[in-house]
Structure formats: C-alpha cells, structure tokens
Motif scaffolding. Sequence first.
Motif: not given
Length: 423
Positions: A114-116, A139
């Motif tokens: 998710t963050d990437r 997510r």
Amino acid sequence: MKPRWRIRLALLAMLTLTTASACGGAEEQAAPGATGGVTITMWTRAATQAQSERLVAAYNKGHKNQVKLTVIPTDNYQPRIAAAAGAGQLPDVFAADVIFVPNYTSQGLFLDITDRVGALPFKDELAPSHMKLGTLDGRTYTVPHTLDLSVWFWNKDLYEKAGLDPEKGPATLKEFAEQARAVDRKLGKDGKVHGTFFGGNCGGCYVFTFWPSVWAAGGQVMDAEGTTSFNDRPPMTDVFEVYRDLYADGVTGPTAKEEQGPTWTGFFPRGEIGVMPMPSTTLGTMPEDMKIGVAPIAGPDGGESTFVGGDSVGVSATSKNADAAWEFLAWTVSDEAQVEVMAKNKDVVARTDLADNKYSAEDPRVVLINSLVAKGQTPYALRFGQTYNDPQGPWLRLAREAVFGDPAKVPQLNTEVTKSLQQ
C-alpha cells in the motif's frame, strides 16, 4: 465474503491434489546476481509470456538487480501457486490472472504494498479495474501487469462488398446484429463467410464478450460482493436474445454452438467474419494487409464498455528480497516500461495517462483501445473460476440455454449460479 479460514481450508484441499513435483526447485531461490545486485525470481503463466519476457529483458539490460523469469503452462498455474504457497516456496514476484487475484490476497499470498504504491506519482492513473481487484480491506497488494480488453473488430473489405460503410462500425448491439446480417446475407452464400462468430461452448468467452454489453447498458451481472447473480434479468437477457436470434438465423456460422474456446479467435484473421468481439491483443497479430475497424462493445441501444482482463503482479508475502522485488514492479509501470516496452509492441498500457503515447498515436485504433481501460470493468467474485470458467459450472449451462436452448430455464439456472458463488 467467505471467512478467511474457510478459504485457507479450500487452499489446503487443493494442495492435497497437487504432487510435490509442482513445487519450485532450489535453483529458483533468490541468489546474488552476477553484476553484484540481487537476483529475484518471478513466475508468470504462459498466456502472458511474451509481455513478461519483454519486460524482464528490458529491466535486466538496464539494472544492477536482475529478474529470473519462469513461465508455467496456464492450465497448471493455479495448482503450481497453491503447492508453492503450501510449501513456503513462492517466488519473489508472481503474476496472476486478475480474476483470481482476490483469492490470493484473501489467502495472504501477496505482500502489502500500500505505502509503496501510494508513493508513485502516477498511482491514480494505474488501471482502475486491476487496482480494485488487487485491493483487500483498503490495503493494496498488486499492480497491473498485462491488460487484454474485449472490443468489436469489423472487416472493412467485407463491409464494402456487403454494401456497408467500411468506415462505420456498430455503435449499438442492435447495429452490430444488423451489420452482421448484412454481411451474411450478401456474402454468406458460399458458406465460407459469416456475419459474426462467438464461443458458444466456452464460459469464459461469454463473460469476455457478452458482459460488456450489459455494463454498457448500465447494468450489472453480479452484486459488488460477487455473491449474487443478476444474469436472469435485463439487460443480460436482452443481450442473450440478440445472439440467440443471430444463431437461429444462421448468421454466426455452424460451429459457434460447439466452440469451446481454443479456436474462437481464429476465423476473423482468415477474412471469414464480418464483425465480432475479439481480444484487443490480437490486433497486432492480424494480417498486415487486412483492413480492420475497432469499436467499443456497446449495449443494445448504445453506451460502451469492455472486459478488462489480463494479469496483475505482486511481491509474494514470503519474499526475502521485497525491496528488490518492488523496484522491479515499480519500473514495470513506469513511463519507460509502459511506453518503450508495452506500447511499442502494441500492448495495452497499464496507465490511463499514457493512453495516447507516441506509439499508440500512430494508430487511432490503439488509442481507442487504451482509452477503454478507464471505462471497462473486471468483475469481482472469490469463486469466479468455479462458477464462470469451469466447463462443468452453472454459468455455461445458463448461457447455453439462453442462446441455444430454452430461455425459460434461465431463472432456475441463475439460482444455481448464485449458489455456486456463495459456497
């Protein structure tokens, strides 16, 4: 949605049917690369071999880290993934038919990225249907790998010979039927040319070619959870009726009823079909001298949509090289990879902001196909394969009754489709 523990039990049941030889060998484990970087392992199914090989070759040529690709026969791919997951031997990266991605995310096979993904400057331009099916509980687990869209192709030479405007394809499903009839009426007397064609004994073919007409008409084939079928009501029944009449009148050719899928796209390239739904990826493989028009699939009275198929790709949850694996995935959706590798070879790009790139701009048909990525749909259902793709599943029985048999049986068969989706 089915509780996850039940899904895992289903996975274990699949594993008992898979031999140990299906597991990845030790030679496929990650190892330091010859250039001093990291070598990550990747699996893909044979259906997307060409695109995967091009991406991997281009990446390896320009990066310190390297990717070792293994191509697995498409029919063996799901059992191979299941066996490798059970043995803890998944590769660093693996692609999957986008339809089956929800199963893998539910089983915890992909790493949460998710963050990437959120850090990508073009995150909102990634193919929306692929991103939707690669998301679970808010997510993100996958990014688009390859895309294949359903569109209408028409043969301009046959249209001209049939007295139709060769530059004007169908804008509605009703026009599609009218133009197919015109070709068949004018040119079909020798039995070699037919107005249209479809895979009448192929569950996946119906899904890929009929459902976009439902979406284009503003309808749906299932609920959002993929547990209730709407295939017994308009506009689905309207679409069935159009094709039922075409077959009854002999416009589709005599083998449509028996076509199981392997050869359903083979008749159009031979110049034997006036207009038919086709995979967008076949455009680049058509004879160079064939004049082909491309149109979005429409509903009975208009609209446009497409079935956004293809594969998504993610980092396996057990990868020990997650950073290197992500570096590769991020590159595959970059401008460089999407334009210079995918678009250059007439593949559909995975980003909506690159639909009109320097290569696709040379062919308005490719621009049109790329533009449909944002308009199409990819249906979500955890039991999609068992319900819709399985030749013994309830969907194929429903579709065949609707087109070739007794439409009155459709409501009861639709109940069986819903029952399969909810198991």
